[in-house]
Design a protein around this motif. Structure first.
Motif, PDB file in Angstrom:
ATOM      1  N   GLY A  21     -11.485  10.543  21.275  1.00 50.38           N
ATOM      2  CA  GLY A  21     -10.884  11.339  22.335  1.00 50.38           C
ATOM      3  C   GLY A  21     -11.620  12.644  22.554  1.00 50.38           C
ATOM      4  O   GLY A  21     -10.996  13.683  22.772  1.00 50.38           O
ATOM      5  N   ARG A  24     -11.048  15.510  25.092  1.00 52.99           N
ATOM      6  CA  ARG A  24      -9.990  16.497  24.919  1.00 52.99           C
ATOM      7  C   ARG A  24     -10.402  17.616  23.966  1.00 52.99           C
ATOM      8  O   ARG A  24      -9.613  18.522  23.702  1.00 52.99           O
ATOM      9  CB  ARG A  24      -8.721  15.821  24.408  1.00 52.99           C
ATOM     10  CG  ARG A  24      -8.160  14.824  25.424  1.00 52.99           C
ATOM     11  CD  ARG A  24      -6.821  14.277  25.021  1.00 52.99           C
ATOM     12  NE  ARG A  24      -6.339  13.362  26.056  1.00 52.99           N
ATOM     13  CZ  ARG A  24      -5.900  12.140  25.829  1.00 52.99           C
ATOM     14  NH1 ARG A  24      -5.902  11.661  24.590  1.00 52.99           N
ATOM     15  NH2 ARG A  24      -5.472  11.388  26.820  1.00 52.99           N
ATOM     16  N   SER A 105       2.274   8.926  25.619  1.00 57.40           N
ATOM     17  CA  SER A 105       1.512   9.898  24.832  1.00 57.40           C
ATOM     18  C   SER A 105       2.295  11.203  24.743  1.00 57.40           C
ATOM     19  O   SER A 105       3.501  11.254  25.045  1.00 57.40           O
ATOM     20  CB  SER A 105       0.143  10.133  25.487  1.00 57.40           C
ATOM     21  OG  SER A 105      -0.674  10.966  24.681  1.00 57.40           O
ATOM     22  N   ASN A 107       1.611  15.588  25.532  1.00 55.58           N
ATOM     23  CA  ASN A 107       0.769  16.728  25.842  1.00 55.58           C
ATOM     24  C   ASN A 107       0.872  17.683  24.666  1.00 55.58           C
ATOM     25  O   ASN A 107       1.976  18.016  24.230  1.00 55.58           O
ATOM     26  CB  ASN A 107       1.208  17.396  27.149  1.00 55.58           C
ATOM     27  CG  ASN A 107       0.757  16.627  28.366  1.00 55.58           C
ATOM     28  OD1 ASN A 107      -0.146  15.790  28.285  1.00 55.58           O
ATOM     29  ND2 ASN A 107       1.391  16.877  29.504  1.00 55.58           N
ATOM     30  N   ARG A 109      -1.382  20.708  21.872  1.00 55.75           N
ATOM     31  CA  ARG A 109      -2.504  21.537  21.463  1.00 55.75           C
ATOM     32  C   ARG A 109      -2.573  21.449  19.944  1.00 55.75           C
ATOM     33  O   ARG A 109      -1.573  21.682  19.269  1.00 55.75           O
ATOM     34  CB  ARG A 109      -2.295  22.989  21.881  1.00 55.75           C
ATOM     35  CG  ARG A 109      -2.350  23.242  23.389  1.00 55.75           C
ATOM     36  CD  ARG A 109      -1.691  24.559  23.755  1.00 55.75           C
ATOM     37  NE  ARG A 109      -0.250  24.456  23.720  1.00 55.75           N
ATOM     38  CZ  ARG A 109       0.563  25.503  23.494  1.00 55.75           C
ATOM     39  NH1 ARG A 109       0.058  26.700  23.236  1.00 55.75           N
ATOM     40  NH2 ARG A 109       1.875  25.328  23.500  1.00 55.75           N
ATOM     41  N   LYS A 169      -8.106  20.126  19.851  1.00 49.68           N
ATOM     42  CA  LYS A 169      -7.923  19.103  20.881  1.00 49.68           C
ATOM     43  C   LYS A 169      -6.699  19.484  21.716  1.00 49.68           C
ATOM     44  O   LYS A 169      -5.692  19.957  21.173  1.00 49.68           O
ATOM     45  CB  LYS A 169      -7.722  17.716  20.272  1.00 49.68           C
ATOM     46  CG  LYS A 169      -8.986  17.089  19.712  1.00 49.68           C
ATOM     47  CD  LYS A 169      -8.720  15.709  19.133  1.00 49.68           C
ATOM     48  CE  LYS A 169      -8.398  14.689  20.193  1.00 49.68           C
ATOM     49  NZ  LYS A 169      -8.253  13.314  19.630  1.00 49.68           N
ATOM     50  N   ARG A 171      -4.301  18.004  25.098  1.00 50.87           N
ATOM     51  CA  ARG A 171      -4.008  17.041  26.163  1.00 50.87           C
ATOM     52  C   ARG A 171      -3.043  17.679  27.141  1.00 50.87           C
ATOM     53  O   ARG A 171      -2.025  18.251  26.742  1.00 50.87           O
ATOM     54  CB  ARG A 171      -3.388  15.758  25.627  1.00 50.87           C
ATOM     55  CG  ARG A 171      -3.318  14.665  26.718  1.00 50.87           C
ATOM     56  CD  ARG A 171      -2.286  13.598  26.467  1.00 50.87           C
ATOM     57  NE  ARG A 171      -2.411  12.483  27.401  1.00 50.87           N
ATOM     58  CZ  ARG A 171      -1.961  12.485  28.655  1.00 50.87           C
ATOM     59  NH1 ARG A 171      -1.364  13.577  29.152  1.00 50.87           N
ATOM     60  NH2 ARG A 171      -2.121  11.429  29.439  1.00 50.87           N
ATOM     61  N   THR A 172      -3.351  17.590  28.424  1.00 49.81           N
ATOM     62  CA  THR A 172      -2.475  18.067  29.481  1.00 49.81           C
ATOM     63  C   THR A 172      -2.418  17.015  30.582  1.00 49.81           C
ATOM     64  O   THR A 172      -3.236  16.089  30.609  1.00 49.81           O
ATOM     65  CB  THR A 172      -2.988  19.389  30.093  1.00 49.81           C
ATOM     66  OG1 THR A 172      -4.297  19.180  30.648  1.00 49.81           O
ATOM     67  CG2 THR A 172      -3.074  20.490  29.030  1.00 49.81           C
TER      68      THR A 172
END
Length: 231
Positions: A21, A24, A105, A107, A109, A169, A171-172
């Protein structure tokens, strides 16, 4: 006007370079600072008797050093001193609902730090680290409350972890559904993000406080804020 030198990027080593990933991965070191500063609980991973042990703990960042503390009697802290360790902080910002179970999934940090912890033996650094940990958890409390006395300080171990080897990493955004699911699903299967926000409640005074004791400003100011909010 003087400017600070640029911070070195993240992932300087093979161990801390994000591969799975990697889209990210964030290499801006300020992102590492932001995640660590927003979190309240981290997890320290060490090896004890040949087996992994992961423990939650409070912490604080001071520049490029992360401090964790615990009882001097805690074997996990003794074992981790001068041995490779891993420290992680994860902030969940929402649950991602997809049209397929596979693409559900979160979102988030997440920061991962690799370091060999050192025991903080210098009295001045030890006290400064405890102050930083206290202020990270409960801002304004170091000056408001009684400081640790000699016995309490001696009973508290502090470890310092250098932040030079770390990764972040993030994800947003919405779900990453397959085109076939988007085309076939219509509005039968809902997809989107359910944001997660944690806020402080009303202060609850200790039962042994005098009736009507005022809530100090540093506690009042924090009430109602969103904990761990993304910048």
């Amino acid at each position: 006007m003087t400017t600070s030198p640029p911070l070195p990027p993240l992932s300087p080593t093979a161990r801390s370079t994000v591969r799975r990933g990697d889209r990210r991965a964030v290499t801006d070191r300020t992102a590492l600072h932001a995640v660590l500063d927003a979190g309240l609980v981290g997890h320290l991973g060490v090896v004890v008797d040949g087996a992994p042990l992961v423990l939650p703990t409070g912490y604080a960042r001071v520049g490029e050093v992360l401090y964790v503390h615990g009882s001097t009697g805690a074997r996990s802290l003794r074992e981790s001193a001068a041995a490779p360790a891993c420290f992680t902080v994860t902030l969940v910002d929402g649950v991602v609902y997809a049209r397929s179970a596979f693409h559900h999934s979160m979102n988030y940090r997440c920061a991962v730090v690799h370091a060999v912890p050192r025991v903080v033996a210098d009295p001045a650094e030890h006290e400064a680290a405890l102050a930083a940990i206290t202020e990270h958890l409960a801002p304004g409390s170091w000056d408001h409350s009684r400081r640790p006395d000699r016995r309490e300080g001696a009973a508290t171990a502090v470890l310092a972890l250098d932040l030079s080897e770390a990764s972040v990493k993030v994800r947003t955004g919405p779900p990453g559904d397959e085109e076939r699911d988007v085309a076939a699903g219509g509005d039968a299967v809902w997809a989107g993000v359910l944001p997660l926000r944690t806020s402080w409640g009303e202060p609850e005074p200790s039962p042994d406080l005098p009736a009507g004791a005022p809530v100090p400003a540093h506690v009042r100011d924090r009430a109602g804020q969103v904990a761990g909010a993304a910048p």
